[in-house]
Motif scaffolding. Structure first.
Motif, PDB file in Angstrom:
ATOM      1  N   ASP A 151       2.238   1.918 -13.572  1.00  0.00           N
ATOM      2  CA  ASP A 151       1.326   0.324 -13.446  1.00  0.00           C
ATOM      3  C   ASP A 151       0.245   1.205 -12.479  1.00  0.00           C
ATOM      4  O   ASP A 151       0.516   1.647 -11.445  1.00  0.00           O
ATOM      5  CB  ASP A 151       2.182  -0.540 -12.781  1.00  0.00           C
ATOM      6  N   PRO A 152      -0.961   0.664 -13.211  1.00  0.00           N
ATOM      7  CA  PRO A 152      -2.307   1.048 -12.197  1.00  0.00           C
ATOM      8  C   PRO A 152      -2.057   0.127 -10.875  1.00  0.00           C
ATOM      9  O   PRO A 152      -2.691   0.813 -10.090  1.00  0.00           O
ATOM     10  CB  PRO A 152      -3.316   0.554 -13.025  1.00  0.00           C
ATOM     11  N   ALA A 153      -1.537  -0.801 -10.830  1.00  0.00           N
ATOM     12  CA  ALA A 153      -1.537  -1.487  -9.337  1.00  0.00           C
ATOM     13  C   ALA A 153      -0.605  -0.901  -8.475  1.00  0.00           C
ATOM     14  O   ALA A 153      -0.879  -0.808  -7.183  1.00  0.00           O
ATOM     15  CB  ALA A 153      -0.986  -3.194  -9.556  1.00  0.00           C
ATOM     16  N   ASP A 154       0.541  -0.216  -9.075  1.00  0.00           N
ATOM     17  CA  ASP A 154       1.383   0.647  -8.106  1.00  0.00           C
ATOM     18  C   ASP A 154       0.632   1.828  -7.635  1.00  0.00           C
ATOM     19  O   ASP A 154       0.652   2.263  -6.474  1.00  0.00           O
ATOM     20  CB  ASP A 154       2.539   0.912  -8.765  1.00  0.00           C
ATOM     21  N   ARG A 155      -0.166   2.466  -8.675  1.00  0.00           N
ATOM     22  CA  ARG A 155      -1.036   3.680  -8.361  1.00  0.00           C
ATOM     23  C   ARG A 155      -2.076   3.322  -7.132  1.00  0.00           C
ATOM     24  O   ARG A 155      -2.288   3.905  -6.203  1.00  0.00           O
ATOM     25  CB  ARG A 155      -1.514   4.193  -9.397  1.00  0.00           C
ATOM     26  N   GLU A 156      -2.527   2.245  -7.225  1.00  0.00           N
ATOM     27  CA  GLU A 156      -3.645   1.620  -6.398  1.00  0.00           C
ATOM     28  C   GLU A 156      -3.284   1.265  -4.882  1.00  0.00           C
ATOM     29  O   GLU A 156      -3.493   1.676  -3.949  1.00  0.00           O
ATOM     30  CB  GLU A 156      -4.456   0.439  -6.854  1.00  0.00           C
ATOM     31  N   ALA A 157      -2.227   1.104  -4.840  1.00  0.00           N
ATOM     32  CA  ALA A 157      -1.119   0.274  -3.724  1.00  0.00           C
ATOM     33  C   ALA A 157      -0.818   1.777  -2.934  1.00  0.00           C
ATOM     34  O   ALA A 157      -0.847   2.017  -1.882  1.00  0.00           O
ATOM     35  CB  ALA A 157       0.202  -0.201  -3.798  1.00  0.00           C
ATOM     36  N   ALA A 158      -0.447   2.910  -3.640  1.00  0.00           N
ATOM     37  CA  ALA A 158      -0.198   4.135  -3.200  1.00  0.00           C
ATOM     38  C   ALA A 158      -1.571   5.084  -2.734  1.00  0.00           C
ATOM     39  O   ALA A 158      -1.379   5.464  -1.539  1.00  0.00           O
ATOM     40  CB  ALA A 158       0.448   4.992  -4.160  1.00  0.00           C
ATOM     41  N   ARG A 159      -2.606   4.585  -3.382  1.00  0.00           N
ATOM     42  CA  ARG A 159      -3.720   5.449  -2.867  1.00  0.00           C
ATOM     43  C   ARG A 159      -4.117   4.645  -1.596  1.00  0.00           C
ATOM     44  O   ARG A 159      -4.581   5.096  -0.595  1.00  0.00           O
ATOM     45  CB  ARG A 159      -4.952   4.895  -3.638  1.00  0.00           C
ATOM     46  N   THR A 160      -3.818   3.291  -1.222  1.00  0.00           N
ATOM     47  CA  THR A 160      -4.157   2.370  -0.149  1.00  0.00           C
ATOM     48  C   THR A 160      -3.333   2.994   0.892  1.00  0.00           C
ATOM     49  O   THR A 160      -3.785   3.483   2.008  1.00  0.00           O
ATOM     50  CB  THR A 160      -3.973   1.049  -0.259  1.00  0.00           C
ATOM     51  N   PHE A 161      -1.898   3.263   0.673  1.00  0.00           N
ATOM     52  CA  PHE A 161      -1.242   3.932   1.614  1.00  0.00           C
ATOM     53  C   PHE A 161      -1.739   5.263   2.212  1.00  0.00           C
ATOM     54  O   PHE A 161      -1.585   5.477   3.192  1.00  0.00           O
ATOM     55  CB  PHE A 161       0.213   3.910   0.954  1.00  0.00           C
ATOM     56  N   MET A 162      -2.143   6.054   1.238  1.00  0.00           N
ATOM     57  CA  MET A 162      -2.607   7.333   1.591  1.00  0.00           C
ATOM     58  C   MET A 162      -3.702   7.423   2.563  1.00  0.00           C
ATOM     59  O   MET A 162      -3.997   8.024   3.512  1.00  0.00           O
ATOM     60  CB  MET A 162      -2.828   8.183   0.115  1.00  0.00           C
ATOM     61  N   ASP A 163      -4.635   6.282   2.155  1.00  0.00           N
ATOM     62  CA  ASP A 163      -5.868   6.216   2.810  1.00  0.00           C
ATOM     63  C   ASP A 163      -5.460   5.706   4.416  1.00  0.00           C
ATOM     64  O   ASP A 163      -6.013   6.201   5.253  1.00  0.00           O
ATOM     65  CB  ASP A 163      -6.785   5.290   2.320  1.00  0.00           C
ATOM     66  N   LEU A 164      -4.480   4.822   4.332  1.00  0.00           N
ATOM     67  CA  LEU A 164      -4.250   4.162   5.794  1.00  0.00           C
ATOM     68  C   LEU A 164      -3.596   5.272   6.467  1.00  0.00           C
ATOM     69  O   LEU A 164      -3.787   5.480   7.682  1.00  0.00           O
ATOM     70  CB  LEU A 164      -3.317   2.949   5.517  1.00  0.00           C
ATOM     71  N   LEU A 165      -2.779   6.227   5.909  1.00  0.00           N
ATOM     72  CA  LEU A 165      -2.018   7.085   6.404  1.00  0.00           C
ATOM     73  C   LEU A 165      -3.111   8.149   6.997  1.00  0.00           C
ATOM     74  O   LEU A 165      -3.015   8.743   8.243  1.00  0.00           O
ATOM     75  CB  LEU A 165      -1.002   7.863   5.769  1.00  0.00           C
ATOM     76  N   ASP A 166      -3.802   8.676   6.447  1.00  0.00           N
ATOM     77  CA  ASP A 166      -5.010   9.581   6.624  1.00  0.00           C
ATOM     78  C   ASP A 166      -5.761   9.004   7.780  1.00  0.00           C
ATOM     79  O   ASP A 166      -5.999   9.753   8.788  1.00  0.00           O
ATOM     80  CB  ASP A 166      -5.907   9.933   5.489  1.00  0.00           C
ATOM     81  N   LYS A 167      -6.064   7.544   7.723  1.00  0.00           N
ATOM     82  CA  LYS A 167      -6.927   7.389   8.823  1.00  0.00           C
ATOM     83  C   LYS A 167      -6.122   7.240  10.137  1.00  0.00           C
ATOM     84  O   LYS A 167      -6.675   7.583  11.230  1.00  0.00           O
ATOM     85  CB  LYS A 167      -7.469   5.904   8.307  1.00  0.00           C
ATOM     86  N   ALA A 168      -4.865   6.878  10.162  1.00  0.00           N
ATOM     87  CA  ALA A 168      -4.126   6.803  11.296  1.00  0.00           C
ATOM     88  C   ALA A 168      -3.927   8.408  11.948  1.00  0.00           C
ATOM     89  O   ALA A 168      -3.883   8.446  13.062  1.00  0.00           O
ATOM     90  CB  ALA A 168      -2.508   6.157  11.058  1.00  0.00           C
ATOM     91  N   ASN A 169      -3.673   9.050  11.055  1.00  0.00           N
ATOM     92  CA  ASN A 169      -3.682  10.446  11.281  1.00  0.00           C
ATOM     93  C   ASN A 169      -4.859  11.164  12.011  1.00  0.00           C
ATOM     94  O   ASN A 169      -4.808  11.832  12.946  1.00  0.00           O
ATOM     95  CB  ASN A 169      -3.192  11.577  10.391  1.00  0.00           C
ATOM     96  N   ALA A 170      -6.092  10.792  11.447  1.00  0.00           N
ATOM     97  CA  ALA A 170      -7.348  11.365  11.856  1.00  0.00           C
ATOM     98  C   ALA A 170      -7.443  10.717  13.550  1.00  0.00           C
ATOM     99  O   ALA A 170      -7.837  11.229  14.110  1.00  0.00           O
ATOM    100  CB  ALA A 170      -8.397  10.633  10.926  1.00  0.00           C
ATOM    101  N   ARG A 171      -7.161   9.241  13.679  1.00  0.00           N
ATOM    102  CA  ARG A 171      -7.345   8.734  15.009  1.00  0.00           C
ATOM    103  C   ARG A 171      -6.451   9.544  16.080  1.00  0.00           C
ATOM    104  O   ARG A 171      -6.904   9.540  17.184  1.00  0.00           O
ATOM    105  CB  ARG A 171      -6.799   7.337  14.945  1.00  0.00           C
TER     106      ARG A 171
END
Length: 89
Positions: free
Chosen positions: A66-86
């Motif tokens: 499901d494209p919506a599930d892939r987009e949710a996973a991309r959002t999760f990846m981005d949020l985790l990357d931002k948290a790790n960068a902080r």
């Protein structure tokens, strides 16, 4: 499925830092097998998220039809990357 429940289920402990490299590899393998068999979208996403944090998640196009599930996973990846960068910065 809660994070702590996943850790206990696949690694036999509440503390991933206490898991040997062999135990970690074994738990990841069990998780990848169960991920492939899981049909519940929420459980699949939870397992994929932990696999991602462990550096062992399947590619998005393989993991989620499901494209919506892939987009949710991309959002999760981005949020985790931002948290790790902080934490690093």
């Amino acid at each position: 499925m809660e994070f702590d429940d996943q850790i206990r289920r696949f690694f036999g402990t509440d503390d991933l830092g206490a898991v040997s490299p062999e135990g970690l590899a074994s738990g990841i393998e069990r998780m990848r097998v169960e991920f492939g068999l899981e049909t519940d979208k929420g459980r699949r996403f939870a397992m994929w998220s932990l696999l991602y944090m462990l550096g062992s998640a399947p590619d998005l196009d393989v993991a989620f039809k499901d494209p919506a599930d892939r987009e949710a996973a991309r959002t999760f990846m981005d949020l985790l990357d931002k948290a790790n960068a902080r934490e690093d910065g």
